[in-house]
Design an enzyme around this catalytic site. Structure first.
Site, PDB file in Angstrom:
ATOM      1  N   GLU A   1       0.780  -1.656  -0.179  1.00  0.00           N
ATOM      2  CA  GLU A   1       0.185  -0.378  -0.018  1.00  0.00           C
ATOM      3  C   GLU A   1       0.285   1.213  -0.017  1.00  0.00           C
ATOM      4  OE1 GLU A   1      -2.678   0.536   3.316  1.00  0.00           O
ATOM      5  OE2 GLU A   1      -2.621   2.282   3.287  1.00  0.00           O
ATOM      6  N   SER A  56       0.713 -10.794   7.303  1.00  0.00           N
ATOM      7  CA  SER A  56      -0.915  -9.123   7.001  1.00  0.00           C
ATOM      8  C   SER A  56      -0.411  -8.755   8.330  1.00  0.00           C
ATOM      9  CB  SER A  56      -2.196 -10.339   6.998  1.00  0.00           C
ATOM     10  OG  SER A  56      -2.810  -9.671   7.712  1.00  0.00           O
ATOM     11  N   SER A  62      -7.864 -10.375   6.148  1.00  0.00           N
ATOM     12  CA  SER A  62      -8.080 -10.800   5.470  1.00  0.00           C
ATOM     13  C   SER A  62      -8.008 -12.244   5.054  1.00  0.00           C
ATOM     14  CB  SER A  62      -6.143 -10.379   4.459  1.00  0.00           C
ATOM     15  OG  SER A  62      -5.417 -10.389   5.377  1.00  0.00           O
TER      16      SER A  62
END
Ligand code: F3S
Length: 276
Positions: free
Chosen positions: A124, A215, A258
Site C-alpha cells: 500500500e 498480514s 484478510s
C-alpha cells in the site's frame, strides 16, 4: 467448567478484501493478481488451484492477459506500463486506499512535502509513494526528528496502522510542526477491529489471532491484544498448541481483515474440542 470462546465484535474480512475476493470468485479462466491478492497464504494457494496466480512482473505475461490489482493498489506508472503492453487490468484497489493515494497526490501538487506514516516495504505504501516525486516514509516516533523542520508538510497514514500509535505520532507532529496538514487515513475497518480486539483481550485469559504472518493488520491485532493478555497469532488450525490453553477458561478469538471465515471456523472447531 467448559472453556468459553468469545469472538471479537468485529473480525475477519473488511470491506476492501471482501470486494476483492468476491471479484475473484466470479473469475472465469486463467488470470493473475499483481502480488498476492491478500496477505493470506492459504487463500492465495486456494486461488492458484483455481488458475489465478500471483505475479510480480508484468513483463512475463502476454498481452490480453487478465490481471487483478489487489486491494493495496499499485502505482499509476505500473498500470500505465501494463495498459501499454495490452494487459487487461481489473482494478480492485480498496476505495479507502485510493482516497489516500489521491490525498497524497493532491498534497504534493499543492507544494507539500508528503510524508507517509507506515511500513516502507508494504505494498500500500509503495503504491502511494510510487505516485509521488519525493515522498518520505516514516514508521514511528523514533524517526520524527527527520520531519521537524519541513516547511510545507503533508501527512497520510497506512490504512492498517496501529490506531493508538498513529494518534500519538499525529499529536507529536502537531506539537513540533503545527502547520503540518495531517490526514489520518487509518481506515474504519482497522479502527473497529483494533478497538474490538482491546475489548476482547481485556475480558479473556488468552487470545488467538488468526491471519497471515505477512498480514500487517493481523500483526497489529496480535501486538494490541498482547498488551492485555497472552496472545498467539496462527495462520490456521494446524498451528494451535494444546499447552497454550492449560488453565485458560475464557478464550478470545479474532482474525485479521484478510482472513477467510472458513479458516476461522476450523480454528474455532479445534479449540472447542480441546480438553477443559
Ligand atoms: Fe480497505 Fe481498510 Fe480493508 S483500507 S482493504 S477496508 S483494511
Amino acid at each position: 467448567m467448559a472453556k468459553k470462546i468469545l469472538f471479537a465484535q468485529k473480525y475477519g474480512f473488511c470491506f476492501g478484501v471482501k470486494r476483492a475476493v468476491e471479484a475473484l470468485e466470479k473469475n472465469k479462466g486463467k488470470a493473475y493478481t499483481l502480488g498476492p491478492i491478500i496477505h493470506n497464504p492459504l487463500l492465495v494457494k486456494a486461488y492458484k488451484n483455481r488458475g489465478i496466480f500471483p505475479i510480480n512482473d508484468l513483463d512475463k505475461i502476454p498481452p490480453g492477459t487478465k490481471v487483478y490489482i489487489r486491494a493495496h493498489g499499485v502505482a499509476n506508472k505500473i498500470i500505465k506500463k501494463g495498459v501499454k503492453a495490452g494487459i487487461d487490468f481489473v482494478d480492485l484497489t480498496c476505495p479507502f486506499v485510493k482516497k489516500s493515494q489521491i490525498l497524497a497526490h493532491s498534497l504534493e501538487n499543492k507544494g507539500y512535502k508528503v510524508v507517509i506514516i507506515g511500513k516502507k516495504n508494504h505494498p500500500e505504501i509503495m503504491a502511494i509513494a510510487g505516485n509521488l516525486k519525493s515522498p518520505m516514509v516514516i514508521s514511528g516516533l523514533k524517526e520524527i526528528k527527520k520531519i521537524k523542520n519541513i516547511k510545507r508538510l503533508g501527512i497520510v497514514c497506512q490504512t492498517t496502522s496501529n490506531i493508538e500509535k498513529t494518534a500519538e505520532i499525529v499529536t507529536t507532529i502537531k506539537k513540533i510542526n503545527p502547520s503540518a496538514v495531517i490526514f489520518n487515513t487509518v481506515c474504519q475497518a482497522t479502527k473497529e477491529r483494533q478497538a474490538a480486539a482491546v475489548t476482547l483481550a481485556k475480558k479473556t485469559d488468552l487470545v488467538i489471532v488468526v491471519g497471515g504472518k505477512n498480514s500487517s493488520n493481523t500483526k497489529k491485532l496480535k501486538e494490541i491484544c498482547s498488551n492485555y493478555t497472552p496472545t498467539y497469532q496462527i495462520e490456521d488450525e494446524k498451528s494451535l498448541k494444546e499447552k497454550w490453553f492449560t488453565n485458560k477458561k475464557i478464550i478470545g478469538l479474532t482474525a485479521g481483515a484478510s482472513t477467510p471465515d472458513w479458516i476461522i471456523r476450523k480454528v474455532f472447531d479445534i479449540i472447542k474440542k480441546l480438553p477443559n
